[in-house]
Design a protein around this motif. Sequence first.
Motif, PDB file in Angstrom:
ATOM      1  N   PHE A 358       0.828  -1.204   0.000  1.00  0.00           N
ATOM      2  CA  PHE A 358       0.000   0.000   0.000  1.00  0.00           C
ATOM      3  C   PHE A 358       0.865   1.258   0.000  1.00  0.00           C
ATOM      4  O   PHE A 358       0.614   2.204  -0.755  1.00  0.00           O
ATOM      5  N   VAL A 359       1.900   1.271   0.842  1.00  0.00           N
ATOM      6  CA  VAL A 359       2.780   2.443   0.911  1.00  0.00           C
ATOM      7  C   VAL A 359       3.488   2.666  -0.419  1.00  0.00           C
ATOM      8  O   VAL A 359       3.588   3.796  -0.916  1.00  0.00           O
ATOM      9  N   LYS A 360       3.990   1.586  -1.014  1.00  0.00           N
ATOM     10  CA  LYS A 360       4.679   1.721  -2.301  1.00  0.00           C
ATOM     11  C   LYS A 360       3.723   2.135  -3.413  1.00  0.00           C
ATOM     12  O   LYS A 360       4.113   2.833  -4.351  1.00  0.00           O
ATOM     13  N   PHE A 361       2.481   1.696  -3.310  1.00  0.00           N
ATOM     14  CA  PHE A 361       1.470   2.117  -4.267  1.00  0.00           C
ATOM     15  C   PHE A 361       1.218   3.616  -4.154  1.00  0.00           C
ATOM     16  O   PHE A 361       1.116   4.327  -5.164  1.00  0.00           O
ATOM     17  N   LEU A 362       1.126   4.104  -2.908  1.00  0.00           N
ATOM     18  CA  LEU A 362       0.902   5.531  -2.705  1.00  0.00           C
ATOM     19  C   LEU A 362       2.094   6.360  -3.143  1.00  0.00           C
ATOM     20  O   LEU A 362       1.940   7.387  -3.822  1.00  0.00           O
ATOM     21  N   TYR A 363       3.281   5.926  -2.750  1.00  0.00           N
ATOM     22  CA  TYR A 363       4.491   6.731  -2.932  1.00  0.00           C
ATOM     23  C   TYR A 363       5.572   5.895  -3.602  1.00  0.00           C
ATOM     24  O   TYR A 363       6.507   5.411  -2.954  1.00  0.00           O
ATOM     25  N   PRO A 364       5.479   5.715  -4.910  1.00  0.00           N
ATOM     26  CA  PRO A 364       6.396   4.801  -5.613  1.00  0.00           C
ATOM     27  C   PRO A 364       7.838   5.272  -5.658  1.00  0.00           C
ATOM     28  O   PRO A 364       8.724   4.477  -5.985  1.00  0.00           O
ATOM     29  N   LEU A 365       8.108   6.535  -5.314  1.00  0.00           N
ATOM     30  CA  LEU A 365       9.477   7.038  -5.362  1.00  0.00           C
ATOM     31  C   LEU A 365      10.273   6.725  -4.102  1.00  0.00           C
ATOM     32  O   LEU A 365      11.479   6.985  -4.050  1.00  0.00           O
ATOM     33  N   LEU A 366       9.638   6.154  -3.080  1.00  0.00           N
ATOM     34  CA  LEU A 366      10.366   5.819  -1.855  1.00  0.00           C
ATOM     35  C   LEU A 366      11.320   4.665  -2.129  1.00  0.00           C
ATOM     36  O   LEU A 366      10.975   3.687  -2.784  1.00  0.00           O
TER      37      LEU A 366
END
Length: 587
Positions: A358-366
């Motif tokens: 979910f986090v990577k989906f929201l913020y793929p640049l992390l």
Amino acid sequence: MLDVLSLYLFLPLAILCHAQTPPSNPFPAGNSTTDPLVVNLGVPYAEAPIGSLRWQASVPPSTVGNGTVVPATAYGYACPQTSDPTLSITPFQPNGGVNEDCLVLNVWAPADATDLPVFVYIHGGGYDSGSSSSFDVPFMVKNAKDKFIGVAIQYRLGAFGFLASEDVHNSGVVNAGLYDQYLALQWVQRYINLFGGNSSAVTLAGGSAGAGAAMLQAMAYGGQVNDTLFDRIFATSPYLPQQFNYSDSMPTDNYYSFAQEAGCYDPTTGDKSNIFQCLVGQDTIILQNASSIVNNRARFGHGAFEPTTDGIFVQDIPSAQLTNGNLNGNYALIGNNADEGEMFVPPNITTDAGFTAFVKFLYPLLDDNDMLQVQELYPAIDGISTTRYATDGLDNTTNAVNVSPFVTGHQQRANNLYAETTFDCPAQWLAEGFSRNGRQSYKFQYSILTSLHGNDLYSYMNLGNSLPSNMAQAFRDAVISFMNSFISTGSPSDETIYNTTVPLDTASVLKNWSSYSLDSPLQMNLNQTGGTPAITNDPRDPYHIEVIVYNDPGLSPLFSLVDAYNWEGGRGKRCDFWKSIGYKVPG
């Protein structure tokens, strides 16, 4: 019942141009009536943004002092809307109540108003829906002990207000909806005295996207506007979606998708030479349908058309500019709700892998290091109970990272992360920004059960048109009172302005409300005690989760000053992390 009068307008044509510095007020002096004004609805502050004015900075109406009387007896059209894809995907249906000719404002003034403070409200709705008639500003005006004037403004929404790309930037303006709000504020400066208002005592206010817009107005032109348009900011749950540069791939892809759905771009030919001109001349129903289709395809929790960094009006991301304190206005009252994220996160996150995805989906640049820090700041607790309850905010072990009245565990980790990145941290950064450079800010959290995003509106905007059973009248009176104090003085702690129905112990806490600072990051926690427990679901919760609430009789307000930085197991530290990687989010 309030009388409805008419407003005689003298509004010469003026054009707002691109500039690195704020434009001058385009409303010069002119003849106007001095009749007492009580209610004026649907007052135009701009030319209809149609034809060649689509995706251009809004301009004043071209009336030339010819004696025309504009009736101000009914709400104007709402601006073209799109559905919120987070809550439901609704096919577009033409609506006779919406029209591109929607740049109007409403004014509510007490009878015989003279030199009163002014409250200007920007409606929310995710930058893709809402209208000025949807929020009960007159309820606030009528229930204020210290009188003020209420104004509610409309602005372009969806693709009409926030279409962005290199093409739009070169041929028009991105952030057209923000330019609309700016022009409305200039209108207030020029004409509010005719309603009995004091243009030097303007509070710019909003909730959710309206609060996000107020935040961006505070940032407008790099903070060079100073206090020429407003002195105070009231913002609850400031909505900060990902704020891309106008030419980044996300807004650009949405531009081409919009153009394709509108019949102005064929990707099989690749011809992009005439897209903007085609859109400018396209039929409004076709454009409204295209805006709706593209918005419905947006990622969960996001819209397709939202504010972007343009280097002119919006010169930086909020996490950076708010930190520097380069802001317009002098005083701020900033709030958030206890359970901001529940409504906006997919309800199927049951594992650590699901949380990470979910986090990577929201913020793929992390990157991997960022994700390690996310895991440390939002840790999973092995064997956590499935018992759901409202945390007290003070427990460093069991807090909103893992527990809420709605869910627990990995789902709550995701809910809280979304809440903090999108609403809670922007509220903290805004409070921090207004604590610098000689300004002053105050912060609060709305914590009564239930405290979903936007539920604070029940207390001061009469959401639902009646007092909810889970709110004490004294609680509502106390909230309206400290807001009234802020609107009148720039501080929520002037007890002489509080309604006499506010309990003495609550008034005593409020009058000692300290301003927010980096050294003393205090916020007022707005809660209640007592009441009768009941199991129900919040009518605004899209997932209809049953929760325990406490209803009258027996409820009374319980307000307390708390450490906002250490709140909920260290929200301040988590917000500092998101600030440190702001350009990766971006926001």
